[in-house]
Design an enzyme around this catalytic site. Structure first.
Site, PDB file in Angstrom:
ATOM      1  N   HIS A  85       0.735  -1.004  -0.037  1.00 26.07           N
ATOM      2  CA  HIS A  85      -0.023  -0.164   0.016  1.00 26.07           C
ATOM      3  C   HIS A  85       1.026   1.191  -0.049  1.00 26.07           C
ATOM      4  CE1 HIS A  85      -3.515   2.497   1.697  1.00 26.07           C
ATOM      5  NE2 HIS A  85      -3.752   2.137   0.764  1.00 26.07           N
TER       6      HIS A  85
ATOM      7  N   LYS B  20       3.211   4.463  -1.042  1.00 29.09           N
ATOM      8  CA  LYS B  20       3.566   5.374  -2.295  1.00 29.09           C
ATOM      9  C   LYS B  20       4.844   6.084  -1.948  1.00 29.09           C
ATOM     10  CE  LYS B  20      -1.134   5.018  -1.523  1.00 29.09           C
ATOM     11  NZ  LYS B  20      -1.825   4.391  -0.446  1.00 29.09           N
TER      12      LYS B  20
ATOM     13  N   ASP C  43      17.285  10.540  -7.762  1.00 31.71           N
ATOM     14  CA  ASP C  43      18.601  10.689  -7.573  1.00 31.71           C
ATOM     15  C   ASP C  43      18.986  10.484  -6.207  1.00 31.71           C
ATOM     16  OD1 ASP C  43      18.751  11.358 -10.292  1.00 31.71           O
ATOM     17  OD2 ASP C  43      18.666  13.542 -10.285  1.00 31.71           O
TER      18      ASP C  43
ATOM     19  N   HIS D 240      -9.167  11.768   1.643  1.00 31.53           N
ATOM     20  CA  HIS D 240      -8.332  10.657   1.502  1.00 31.53           C
ATOM     21  C   HIS D 240      -6.966  10.755   2.484  1.00 31.53           C
ATOM     22  CE1 HIS D 240      -5.695   7.394  -0.561  1.00 31.53           C
ATOM     23  NE2 HIS D 240      -6.861   6.685  -0.422  1.00 31.53           N
TER      24      HIS D 240
ATOM     25  N   LYS E  68      -4.530  10.722   5.234  1.00 26.37           N
ATOM     26  CA  LYS E  68      -4.091   9.972   6.484  1.00 26.37           C
ATOM     27  C   LYS E  68      -3.147  10.616   7.407  1.00 26.37           C
ATOM     28  CE  LYS E  68      -4.194   6.787   2.515  1.00 26.37           C
ATOM     29  NZ  LYS E  68      -5.273   5.955   2.757  1.00 26.37           N
TER      30      LYS E  68
ATOM     31  N   ASP F 291      -0.589  17.756  19.805  1.00 31.49           N
ATOM     32  CA  ASP F 291       0.040  18.785  20.729  1.00 31.49           C
ATOM     33  C   ASP F 291       1.004  19.824  20.097  1.00 31.49           C
ATOM     34  OD1 ASP F 291      -1.321  17.673  22.678  1.00 31.49           O
ATOM     35  OD2 ASP F 291       0.274  16.851  23.551  1.00 31.49           O
TER      36      ASP F 291
END
Length: 491
Positions: free
Chosen positions: A233, A235, A240, A409, A411, A416
């Site tokens: 899952h 990404k 470089d 979407h 996440k 604090d």
């Protein structure tokens, strides 16, 4: 004739009895295996109920989705020499964090327990010299990604759950093809389930131009395989060895133009500095798994950084290859030590009992806990399962918000003003236990406050779930939520 018919019926009854006995035996053995795994009791009981209530189908579902690969070890990261070095470095850093006076910066002292936890459980090195840009939508994200890709001189490494053969996917492919023809090393990992619709022509086009393409844990239907349940899952993009990207955005047109639910709201990061080396190591490890090829040219793939900005970051990973659910543990530890506020954004909210309890205890203790989830979802069963938690969260004084301007979407967790997590892991059991995930854990006030400001702005596009609103929802919704909740440990 009559005698023959009677004998045939007796034979069928006998065969049916043998089959029934055999199935019951299989179910009992499988239940024994589930109990022996010593897994989460709620999840274990859910599987036992499925096995009992769904003859045959329940057993097949368990074979595909239920096996505990954290114990079986899909692959062993300790095979890699690179990670043996990381292991040694992490032990040295644990010692330093607990003993060195130079690490008495407030960002470290306030988060020492989480930093040490991730070092011990995940070998996630703490990096200091980093520059981060927060990317709050697909347009800005892909403008930065395309600019970085076009500027590549040495190597491009991509790892995505979803790649689609649509206008954006084809544009990215053409950039990769152009760079490969210029002599840049281009490597791509795509997940076979997430990128299920990716055409062979698309992949062949890349390979013919010199792009190295690998599929993560290929799944061939209709043959059932447990691989369908353990997906990459992540990404990740590293260019470089100097520029890195991670967050919630895949390569698909909907991240730019939205869907029938409306605009697509998401959060991604552009990183430069030492944390990019850690993202690169995650990619190198996954590349070894899918190709059995070690990328050993450290001068090329892990170059020293010239970034001198200070921003503390740990790149944390989790998956069924690890002994520990490291990202979940980091979330749990961060929530339990909150002093003032906790802000959470998750498109799929089905937490395990430990994290759910931590959230409720924090709110009952007077901490300002705010959770943002979508008012509409691209997964119906997860949508209803997520809603099933709202009532008890409200009872514990948690403020729950339904995002209404499209689909959020992102996440995110911010605590604090000193702790933030941006990555691929949802606040759900699949991300905690089954999927291969990556998160940037950030200990920096400026970045955390920037993320919090955006979160508070997003709340203006939400509806606060009041007790009155919740108690007057349709009775049928309550039924949907209750049924979906039963399956939440399996989602």
């Amino acid at each position: 004739m009559q005698q023959t018919v009677i004998l045939t019926l007796l034979d069928l009854i006998s065969l049916k009895g043998i089959f029934s006995f055999g199935y019951v035996l299989f179910v009992l053995i499988t239940i024994g295996v589930i109990i022996h795994d010593k897994r989460d009791p709620v999840k274990a009981l859910s599987w036992i109920v499925v096995l009992i209530l769904l003859p045959v189908a329940g057993f097949l579902l368990y074979i595909v989705f239920g096996r505990n690969h954290r114990k079986e070890k899909l692959f062993n990261r300790k095979e890699l020499h690179d990670l043996e070095q990381i292991d040694e470095m992490s032990r040295e850093q644990v010692y330093a964090i607990n003993n060195a006076a130079l690490l008495l910066r407030s960002e470290i002292t306030e988060n020492r327990d989480i930093i040490t936890l991730l070092l011990n459980s995940n070998k996630a090195l703490l990096t200091n010299h980093n520059r981060i840009r927060v990317l709050n939508n697909g347009t800005v994200t892909f403008d930065e990604i395309k600019a970085a890709l076009r500027g590549a001189r040495s190597s491009i490494h991509l790892e995505y759950y979803i790649i689609e053969d649509d206008p954006l996917g084809r544009e990215i492919a053409e950039i990769l093809i152009g760079k490969a023809r210029e002599g840049v090393e281009v490597r791509l990992i795509y997940d076979d389930v997430g990128s299920w619709g990716l055409s062979r022509r698309y992949i062949r086009h890349l390979r013919n131009a010199g792009v190295e393409v690998q599929c993560f844990m290929r799944v061939v239907f209709p043959w059932l395989t447990s691989k369908v349940n353990y997906r990459n899952h992540r990404k990740i993009l590293v260019v470089d060895g100097h520029i890195g990207f991670t967050g919630g955005i895949n390569i698909a047109q909907r991240y730019l133009t939205g869907t029938k639910m409306g605009p697509w709201r998401d959060t991604h990061l552009k990183l430069e500095g030492e944390a990019v080396r850690m993202l690169q190591i995650v990619f190198m490890t996954d590349w070894y798994f899918v190709s059995k090829q070690q990328l050993t040219d450290h001068a090329k793939y892990l170059p020293p950084t010239t970034v001198r900005d200070e921003c503390l970051v740990q790149i944390a990973t989790s998956g069924p290859d690890s002994d520990w659910a490291s990202i979940m543990q980091a979330f749990f530890a961060a929530i339990t030590r909150a002093q003032h506020h906790i802000y959470i954004s998750s498109p799929y909210f089905t937490p395990n009992e430990a994290v759910l309890t931590a959230i409720k205890v924090a709110a009952l203790s007077g901490i300002d806990v705010r959770i943002m989830i979508p008012s509409r979802s691209d997964s119906k069963i997860v949508y209803w399962a997520s809603r099933s938690y709202i009532g008890e969260l409200i009872d514990a004084n948690v403020k729950v918000y339904l995002y209404r301007k499209g689909f959020n979407h992102s996440k995110l967790i911010m605590i604090d003003g000193v702790f933030a997590s941006v990555g691929t892991a949802n606040m759900d059991m699949r991300s905690f236990e089954d999927n291969f995930e990556v998160s940037a854990i950030i200990y920096d006030r400026r970045i955390t406050e920037e993320l919090e400001e955006q979160f508070l702005e997003d709340l203006s596009r939400c509806r606060l779930v009041t007790r009155e609103y919740w108690e007057t929802r349709p009775v049928l919704h309550n039924i949907y939520e209750a049924v979906a909740r039963l399956f939440s440990p399996l989602l």
